[in-house]
Scaffold this motif. Sequence first.
Motif, mmCIF file in Angstrom:
data_model
loop_
_atom_site.group_PDB
_atom_site.id
_atom_site.type_symbol
_atom_site.label_atom_id
_atom_site.label_comp_id
_atom_site.label_asym_id
_atom_site.label_seq_id
_atom_site.Cartn_x
_atom_site.Cartn_y
_atom_site.Cartn_z
ATOM 1 N N UNK A 96 0.828 -1.212 0.000
ATOM 2 C CA UNK A 96 0.000 0.000 0.000
ATOM 3 C C UNK A 96 0.867 1.269 0.000
ATOM 4 N N UNK A 97 2.033 1.167 0.602
ATOM 5 C CA UNK A 97 2.892 2.352 0.721
ATOM 6 C C UNK A 97 3.709 2.614 -0.542
ATOM 7 N N UNK A 98 3.805 1.597 -1.402
ATOM 8 C CA UNK A 98 4.789 1.613 -2.489
ATOM 9 C C UNK A 98 4.748 2.870 -3.360
ATOM 10 N N UNK A 99 3.560 3.212 -3.829
ATOM 11 C CA UNK A 99 3.496 4.339 -4.780
ATOM 12 C C UNK A 99 3.838 5.662 -4.094
ATOM 13 N N UNK A 100 3.473 5.770 -2.813
ATOM 14 C CA UNK A 100 3.778 7.009 -2.083
ATOM 15 C C UNK A 100 5.290 7.138 -1.874
ATOM 16 N N UNK A 101 5.891 5.989 -1.600
ATOM 17 C CA UNK A 101 7.339 5.957 -1.398
ATOM 18 C C UNK A 101 8.051 6.365 -2.692
ATOM 19 N N UNK A 102 7.547 5.791 -3.787
ATOM 20 C CA UNK A 102 8.110 6.079 -5.104
ATOM 21 C C UNK A 102 8.017 7.575 -5.406
ATOM 22 N N UNK A 103 6.912 8.172 -4.957
ATOM 23 C CA UNK A 103 6.712 9.601 -5.204
ATOM 24 C C UNK A 103 7.506 10.455 -4.222
ATOM 25 N N UNK A 104 8.221 9.815 -3.292
ATOM 26 C CA UNK A 104 9.078 10.542 -2.360
ATOM 27 C C UNK A 104 8.337 11.204 -1.210
ATOM 28 N N UNK A 105 7.175 10.661 -0.848
ATOM 29 C CA UNK A 105 6.415 11.246 0.262
ATOM 30 C C UNK A 105 7.163 11.008 1.578
ATOM 31 N N UNK A 144 -7.367 -2.127 -3.701
ATOM 32 C CA UNK A 144 -8.094 -0.852 -3.586
ATOM 33 C C UNK A 144 -7.377 0.096 -2.635
ATOM 34 N N UNK A 145 -6.814 -0.484 -1.574
ATOM 35 C CA UNK A 145 -6.059 0.319 -0.615
ATOM 36 C C UNK A 145 -4.891 1.003 -1.295
ATOM 37 N N UNK A 146 -4.240 0.259 -2.167
ATOM 38 C CA UNK A 146 -3.103 0.822 -2.879
ATOM 39 C C UNK A 146 -3.548 1.987 -3.766
ATOM 40 N N UNK A 147 -4.766 1.867 -4.280
ATOM 41 C CA UNK A 147 -5.291 2.950 -5.126
ATOM 42 C C UNK A 147 -5.668 4.173 -4.287
ATOM 43 N N UNK A 148 -6.281 3.944 -3.113
ATOM 44 C CA UNK A 148 -6.812 5.119 -2.409
ATOM 45 C C UNK A 148 -5.765 5.877 -1.599
ATOM 46 N N UNK A 149 -4.652 5.208 -1.208
ATOM 47 C CA UNK A 149 -3.655 5.953 -0.419
ATOM 48 C C UNK A 149 -3.117 7.159 -1.174
ATOM 49 N N UNK A 150 -3.136 7.067 -2.496
ATOM 50 C CA UNK A 150 -2.556 8.154 -3.292
ATOM 51 C C UNK A 150 -3.504 9.336 -3.427
ATOM 52 N N UNK A 151 -4.741 9.140 -3.006
ATOM 53 C CA UNK A 151 -5.734 10.190 -3.157
ATOM 54 C C UNK A 151 -5.729 10.753 -4.589
ATOM 55 N N UNK A 152 -5.910 9.878 -5.567
ATOM 56 C CA UNK A 152 -5.763 10.294 -6.965
ATOM 57 C C UNK A 152 -6.967 11.094 -7.442
ATOM 58 N N UNK A 153 -6.797 11.698 -8.622
ATOM 59 C CA UNK A 153 -7.911 12.435 -9.242
ATOM 60 C C UNK A 153 -9.009 11.484 -9.685
ATOM 61 N N UNK A 154 -8.591 10.325 -10.196
ATOM 62 C CA UNK A 154 -9.540 9.368 -10.769
ATOM 63 C C UNK A 154 -9.216 7.961 -10.318
ATOM 64 N N UNK A 155 -10.288 7.166 -10.171
ATOM 65 C CA UNK A 155 -10.127 5.719 -9.996
ATOM 66 C C UNK A 155 -10.595 5.032 -11.258
ATOM 67 N N UNK A 156 -9.804 4.083 -11.711
ATOM 68 C CA UNK A 156 -10.228 3.233 -12.819
ATOM 69 C C UNK A 156 -10.230 1.791 -12.315
ATOM 70 N N UNK A 157 -11.291 1.079 -12.607
ATOM 71 C CA UNK A 157 -11.372 -0.327 -12.206
ATOM 72 C C UNK A 157 -11.590 -1.180 -13.454
ATOM 73 N N UNK A 158 -10.765 -2.190 -13.636
ATOM 74 C CA UNK A 158 -10.958 -3.089 -14.780
ATOM 75 C C UNK A 158 -11.383 -4.467 -14.288
ATOM 76 N N UNK A 159 -12.677 -4.742 -14.338
ATOM 77 C CA UNK A 159 -13.261 -6.010 -13.886
ATOM 78 C C UNK A 159 -12.669 -6.473 -12.558
ATOM 79 N N UNK A 160 -12.736 -5.650 -11.519
ATOM 80 C CA UNK A 160 -12.017 -5.978 -10.293
ATOM 81 C C UNK A 160 -12.586 -7.168 -9.534
ATOM 82 N N UNK A 161 -13.828 -7.556 -9.823
ATOM 83 C CA UNK A 161 -14.445 -8.606 -9.011
ATOM 84 C C UNK A 161 -14.526 -9.957 -9.720
#
Length: 353
Positions: A96-105, A144-161
Motif C-alpha cells: 500500500x505504501x509503495x506508490x507514495x514511497x516512489x513519489x518521495x512522500x 483498492x487500498x493501494x489505489x486510495x492511499x494516493x488520493x488520486x484524481x480518478x479511480x479506474x477499475x478493470x473487472x475488479x471482481x
Amino acid sequence: MSTIRIDNVRKSFGGFEVVHGVSLDIADGEFVILVGPSGCGKSTLLRMIAGLESISSGNVVVDDLVINRLPPRERDIAMVFQSYALYPHMTVRRNMAFSLKLAGAPKGDIDRQVQAAAEILDLVSLLERKPAQLSGGQRQRVAMGRAIVRNPKLFLFDEPLSNLDAKLRVQMRSEIKELHQRLRTTTVYVTHDQVEAMTMADRIVVMNAGRIEQAGTPMDLYEKPASLFVAAFIGSPSMNLIHGRIEDSAFLSDAGARIPLAANAPVTSDPVVLGVRPESLHVGGVGPAFGECRLRVVEPMGSETLLAATLLSGGDGAHGGGENIMILSRVKERYAADTTVRVGADPGEFHFF
Ligand code: ATP
C-alpha cells in the motif's frame, strides 16, 4: 476530484479499428460503469484513459487538460485490475505504501495514509501479511487500498471482481460503492456483468462493437432501453423478445399469437419486436391478458420463482404462439411444471423495437 471528457476517441490495432469515435463526458465525483460483451472495447477505452494504451485519434481531457501524451504516472490516476497486481514479496503495508514511497512522500505521511486506508478497508489486522496469506477478497481490498492511499484524481477499475466467488462479489460490490460514497472520487469501472453495473453505477455506458449504444442511469436503461441490444443486455433474467407485427391494436407474433395492446401502442406496418420483462408477466389474474402459457420448468429461488414457459395463445384467446418466455414471479406460491396458466401483463410495460 475531476471531470473527464472523452472526445471522439478512436483506437486501432495494426490498422484495425476497435474503438470507433467514442465521446463521453463524466462529471466530477460520478461513478460511471462501462459494460458490454467481450471484445466491445471497454477495457481498451479504460486503458486509454489510464495511459496504458495510446490514443489513435481524439482527446481524453481531465479537468481541461488534454492528457493524451502524458505518461501514466503523471496522470494522477489509480487503476485496480482484475488480477490485483500486488507485489507478492511485500507485506500489505509495503504494497500500500509503495506508490507514495516512489513519489518521495515523507515517511510520517505515508504511515498516516496507509493507516487511514487500512481502517477504511478493514485491513488493519492484515498489514504485516503477504498477499499469499490473504483470501481473494482481502487481496482485492489491498489493491483498492493501494489505489486510495494516493488520493488520486480518478479511480479506474478493470473487472475488479471477476476472480471472486459469487458471495464475495456481492459483498465487495457494496464495499466499493460505500468507498465511493465516502471519497466521491470520479470513477470509471469496467465490467461485463450487468448486475454489477445496475447496482453500483450512477450512470451506465453500454458499449457494443467499439461504440456507445446508450448511456444513462441504471433505471433509464432498464425502463427505456433505446435498442434491442440494450434491452437484451440490461436486466436479469433478460427481457423476453417476441418477433411479429402490429395489427388492429394487437401484437401478432410471427407464430400467430395475438396479444392485445394499449391504446397508445405504436402504429406501424413494419416488423416489430415486442419486449416484455420477465417481472412484468404475472401468473394468474393480475393485469389484462398476455396469454396462456404452459409452464415447463419451475425454479424456486426463495423470495422469487423463475418460470420457463411456452406461450400457447395470446391474450385474445386465438391459438398460436409457441414462443419460449421467462416469467419472474415475486408472489409466494408453488407452481407446478406441466400446467397451463393464464398470464397477465400491463401493456403499458411493453417495449417495442
Ligand atoms: P473483455 O471483456 O473480453 O475484456 P473488452 O470489451 O474489454 O473485452 P477490449 O479488451 O477492449 O474488449 O478489446 C477490444 C478489441 O480490441 C477486441 O477485438 C480485442 O481483440 C482487440 N484488442 C485489444 N487489445 C489488443 C492488442 N493489444 N492488439 C490487438 N488487438 C487488441
